[in-house]
Design a protein around this motif. Structure first.
Motif, PDB file in Angstrom:
ATOM      1  N   SER A  51      33.265 -21.138  30.375  1.00  0.00           N
ATOM      2  CA  SER A  51      33.007 -21.640  31.719  1.00  0.00           C
ATOM      3  C   SER A  51      34.299 -21.452  32.496  1.00  0.00           C
ATOM      4  CB  SER A  51      32.597 -23.113  31.698  1.00  0.00           C
ATOM      5  OG  SER A  51      32.355 -23.555  33.026  1.00  0.00           O
ATOM      6  N   GLY A  52      34.317 -20.453  33.361  1.00  0.00           N
ATOM      7  CA  GLY A  52      35.569 -20.125  34.045  1.00  0.00           C
ATOM      8  C   GLY A  52      36.617 -19.744  33.016  1.00  0.00           C
ATOM      9  N   ALA A  53      37.778 -20.384  33.084  1.00  0.00           N
ATOM     10  CA  ALA A  53      38.855 -20.113  32.138  1.00  0.00           C
ATOM     11  C   ALA A  53      38.724 -20.921  30.853  1.00  0.00           C
ATOM     12  CB  ALA A  53      40.201 -20.406  32.796  1.00  0.00           C
ATOM     13  N   ASP A  54      37.811 -21.881  30.825  1.00  0.00           N
ATOM     14  CA  ASP A  54      37.635 -22.731  29.647  1.00  0.00           C
ATOM     15  C   ASP A  54      36.834 -22.010  28.572  1.00  0.00           C
ATOM     16  OD1 ASP A  54      38.882 -25.238  30.508  1.00  0.00           O
ATOM     17  OD2 ASP A  54      37.285 -25.251  32.016  1.00  0.00           O
ATOM     18  N   ARG A  55      37.251 -22.204  27.328  1.00  0.00           N
ATOM     19  CA  ARG A  55      36.542 -21.678  26.161  1.00  0.00           C
ATOM     20  C   ARG A  55      36.412 -22.784  25.131  1.00  0.00           C
ATOM     21  NH1 ARG A  55      35.921 -18.401  29.319  1.00  0.00           N
ATOM     22  NH2 ARG A  55      36.249 -16.174  29.328  1.00  0.00           N
ATOM     23  N   MET A  56      35.305 -22.790  24.409  1.00  0.00           N
ATOM     24  CA  MET A  56      35.132 -23.740  23.322  1.00  0.00           C
ATOM     25  C   MET A  56      34.412 -23.018  22.191  1.00  0.00           C
ATOM     26  SD  MET A  56      33.751 -27.673  23.179  1.00  0.00           S
ATOM     27  CE  MET A  56      32.220 -27.403  24.019  1.00  0.00           C
ATOM     28  N   HIS A  57      34.932 -23.182  20.984  1.00  0.00           N
ATOM     29  CA  HIS A  57      34.296 -22.647  19.788  1.00  0.00           C
ATOM     30  C   HIS A  57      33.448 -23.755  19.189  1.00  0.00           C
ATOM     31  CE1 HIS A  57      36.770 -18.942  19.433  1.00  0.00           C
ATOM     32  NE2 HIS A  57      37.529 -19.648  20.245  1.00  0.00           N
ATOM     33  N   VAL A  58      32.178 -23.450  18.926  1.00  0.00           N
ATOM     34  CA  VAL A  58      31.262 -24.440  18.388  1.00  0.00           C
ATOM     35  C   VAL A  58      30.556 -23.842  17.173  1.00  0.00           C
ATOM     36  CG1 VAL A  58      29.293 -25.935  18.892  1.00  0.00           C
ATOM     37  CG2 VAL A  58      30.874 -25.311  20.722  1.00  0.00           C
ATOM     38  N   ALA A  59      30.544 -24.589  16.087  1.00  0.00           N
ATOM     39  CA  ALA A  59      29.782 -24.196  14.899  1.00  0.00           C
ATOM     40  C   ALA A  59      28.597 -25.135  14.789  1.00  0.00           C
ATOM     41  CB  ALA A  59      30.654 -24.287  13.653  1.00  0.00           C
ATOM     42  N   MET A  60      27.412 -24.566  14.662  1.00  0.00           N
ATOM     43  CA  MET A  60      26.208 -25.362  14.539  1.00  0.00           C
ATOM     44  C   MET A  60      25.558 -25.064  13.202  1.00  0.00           C
ATOM     45  SD  MET A  60      24.897 -25.107  18.422  1.00  0.00           S
ATOM     46  CE  MET A  60      25.950 -23.764  18.895  1.00  0.00           C
ATOM     47  N   ARG A  61      25.094 -26.107  12.544  1.00  0.00           N
ATOM     48  CA  ARG A  61      24.498 -25.977  11.223  1.00  0.00           C
ATOM     49  C   ARG A  61      23.154 -26.681  11.242  1.00  0.00           C
ATOM     50  NH1 ARG A  61      24.088 -28.850   6.410  1.00  0.00           N
ATOM     51  NH2 ARG A  61      24.357 -27.590   4.539  1.00  0.00           N
ATOM     52  N   GLY A  62      22.167 -26.036  10.655  1.00  0.00           N
ATOM     53  CA  GLY A  62      20.857 -26.671  10.590  1.00  0.00           C
ATOM     54  C   GLY A  62      19.904 -25.889   9.720  1.00  0.00           C
ATOM     55  N   PRO A  63      18.792 -26.509   9.387  1.00  0.00           N
ATOM     56  CA  PRO A  63      17.804 -25.825   8.561  1.00  0.00           C
ATOM     57  C   PRO A  63      17.134 -24.694   9.330  1.00  0.00           C
ATOM     58  CG  PRO A  63      16.926 -27.919   9.317  1.00  0.00           C
ATOM     59  CD  PRO A  63      18.357 -27.857   9.764  1.00  0.00           C
ATOM     60  N   THR A  64      16.694 -23.705   8.605  1.00  0.00           N
ATOM     61  CA  THR A  64      15.919 -22.616   9.191  1.00  0.00           C
ATOM     62  C   THR A  64      14.441 -22.933   8.997  1.00  0.00           C
ATOM     63  OG1 THR A  64      15.836 -21.384   7.134  1.00  0.00           O
ATOM     64  CG2 THR A  64      17.716 -20.954   8.585  1.00  0.00           C
ATOM     65  N   VAL A  65      13.601 -22.201   9.672  1.00  0.00           N
ATOM     66  CA  VAL A  65      12.163 -22.436   9.503  1.00  0.00           C
ATOM     67  C   VAL A  65      11.727 -22.120   8.078  1.00  0.00           C
ATOM     68  CG1 VAL A  65      11.535 -22.183  11.930  1.00  0.00           C
ATOM     69  CG2 VAL A  65      11.615 -20.159  10.475  1.00  0.00           C
ATOM     70  N   THR A  66      12.423 -21.217   7.399  1.00  0.00           N
ATOM     71  CA  THR A  66      12.065 -20.917   6.011  1.00  0.00           C
ATOM     72  C   THR A  66      12.475 -22.045   5.073  1.00  0.00           C
ATOM     73  OG1 THR A  66      14.117 -19.707   5.629  1.00  0.00           O
ATOM     74  CG2 THR A  66      12.199 -18.429   6.335  1.00  0.00           C
ATOM     75  N   GLY A  67      13.386 -22.917   5.527  1.00  0.00           N
ATOM     76  CA  GLY A  67      13.834 -24.023   4.698  1.00  0.00           C
ATOM     77  C   GLY A  67      13.014 -25.280   4.860  1.00  0.00           C
ATOM     78  N   LEU A  68      11.971 -25.232   5.708  1.00  0.00           N
ATOM     79  CA  LEU A  68      11.147 -26.414   5.966  1.00  0.00           C
ATOM     80  C   LEU A  68       9.771 -26.251   5.352  1.00  0.00           C
ATOM     81  CD1 LEU A  68      11.975 -27.024   9.741  1.00  0.00           C
ATOM     82  CD2 LEU A  68      13.041 -28.092   7.749  1.00  0.00           C
ATOM     83  N   SER A  69       9.204 -27.366   4.931  1.00  0.00           N
ATOM     84  CA  SER A  69       7.835 -27.360   4.400  1.00  0.00           C
ATOM     85  C   SER A  69       6.846 -27.224   5.560  1.00  0.00           C
ATOM     86  CB  SER A  69       7.567 -28.660   3.648  1.00  0.00           C
ATOM     87  OG  SER A  69       7.507 -29.748   4.566  1.00  0.00           O
ATOM     88  N   ASP A  70       5.583 -27.017   5.234  1.00  0.00           N
ATOM     89  CA  ASP A  70       4.558 -26.915   6.277  1.00  0.00           C
ATOM     90  C   ASP A  70       4.500 -28.192   7.119  1.00  0.00           C
ATOM     91  OD1 ASP A  70       3.914 -24.373   5.446  1.00  0.00           O
ATOM     92  OD2 ASP A  70       2.110 -24.971   4.352  1.00  0.00           O
ATOM     93  N   ASN A  71       4.576 -29.351   6.472  1.00  0.00           N
ATOM     94  CA  ASN A  71       4.539 -30.614   7.211  1.00  0.00           C
ATOM     95  C   ASN A  71       5.765 -30.762   8.107  1.00  0.00           C
ATOM     96  OD1 ASN A  71       2.100 -31.384   6.124  1.00  0.00           O
ATOM     97  ND2 ASN A  71       3.006 -32.616   4.500  1.00  0.00           N
ATOM     98  N   GLU A  72       6.932 -30.369   7.596  1.00  0.00           N
ATOM     99  CA  GLU A  72       8.156 -30.443   8.404  1.00  0.00           C
ATOM    100  C   GLU A  72       8.092 -29.480   9.580  1.00  0.00           C
ATOM    101  OE1 GLU A  72      11.517 -31.685   5.122  1.00  0.00           O
ATOM    102  OE2 GLU A  72      10.776 -29.621   5.127  1.00  0.00           O
ATOM    103  N   LEU A  73       7.537 -28.291   9.365  1.00  0.00           N
ATOM    104  CA  LEU A  73       7.376 -27.344  10.472  1.00  0.00           C
ATOM    105  C   LEU A  73       6.476 -27.912  11.559  1.00  0.00           C
ATOM    106  CD1 LEU A  73       7.020 -23.859   8.757  1.00  0.00           C
ATOM    107  CD2 LEU A  73       8.825 -24.586  10.331  1.00  0.00           C
ATOM    108  N   GLU A  74       5.396 -28.547  11.162  1.00  0.00           N
ATOM    109  CA  GLU A  74       4.499 -29.136  12.159  1.00  0.00           C
ATOM    110  C   GLU A  74       5.193 -30.269  12.905  1.00  0.00           C
ATOM    111  OE1 GLU A  74       1.416 -29.844  14.684  1.00  0.00           O
ATOM    112  OE2 GLU A  74       1.827 -28.079  13.467  1.00  0.00           O
TER     113      GLU A  74
END
Length: 105
Positions: A51-74
């Motif tokens: 944003s303009g001259a500002d920079r931020m490094h962000v790491a995001m971690r989370g499950p993928t759709v392949t890592g979720l059960s059918d109920n969790e996907l719903e």
């Protein structure tokens, strides 16, 4: 330079998370670069926000759709629909107030 790590309910929400954040000075962040590191059922997405001259490094971690059960996907689908609907209502309120203010001029 800040480097937070964010745990997301679903890694595919990485772009949503970036869009919801406000940069210094009140402007939006844009995702300048992104790299996804695949795991087994969990991924990490590393982004550089700008944003303009500002920079931020962000790491995001989370499950993928392949890592979720059918109920969790719903459950995730239903949750994301609620988020979409709530965002639409908030956007309609903001746009309505913008129209009101334009009408005062």
């Amino acid at each position: 330079m800040d480097s937070p790590t964010v745990t997301l309910p679903l890694i595919d929400e990485a772009a949503l998370h970036a869009a919801l954040q406000i940069a210094p000075g009140g402007g939006p962040w844009t995702v300048a670069s992104t790299k996804r590191v695949q795991g087994t059922g969990w991924d990490i997405e590393m982004q550089v926000w700008a944003s303009g001259a500002d920079r931020m490094h962000v790491a995001m971690r989370g499950p993928t759709v392949t890592g979720l059960s059918d109920n969790e996907l719903e459950s995730e689908r239903q949750r994301l629909l609620r988020i979409r609907d709530a965002a639409s209502l908030a956007l309609a309120a903001v746009e309505g107030h913008q129209r009101y203010r334009r009408g005062l001029r």
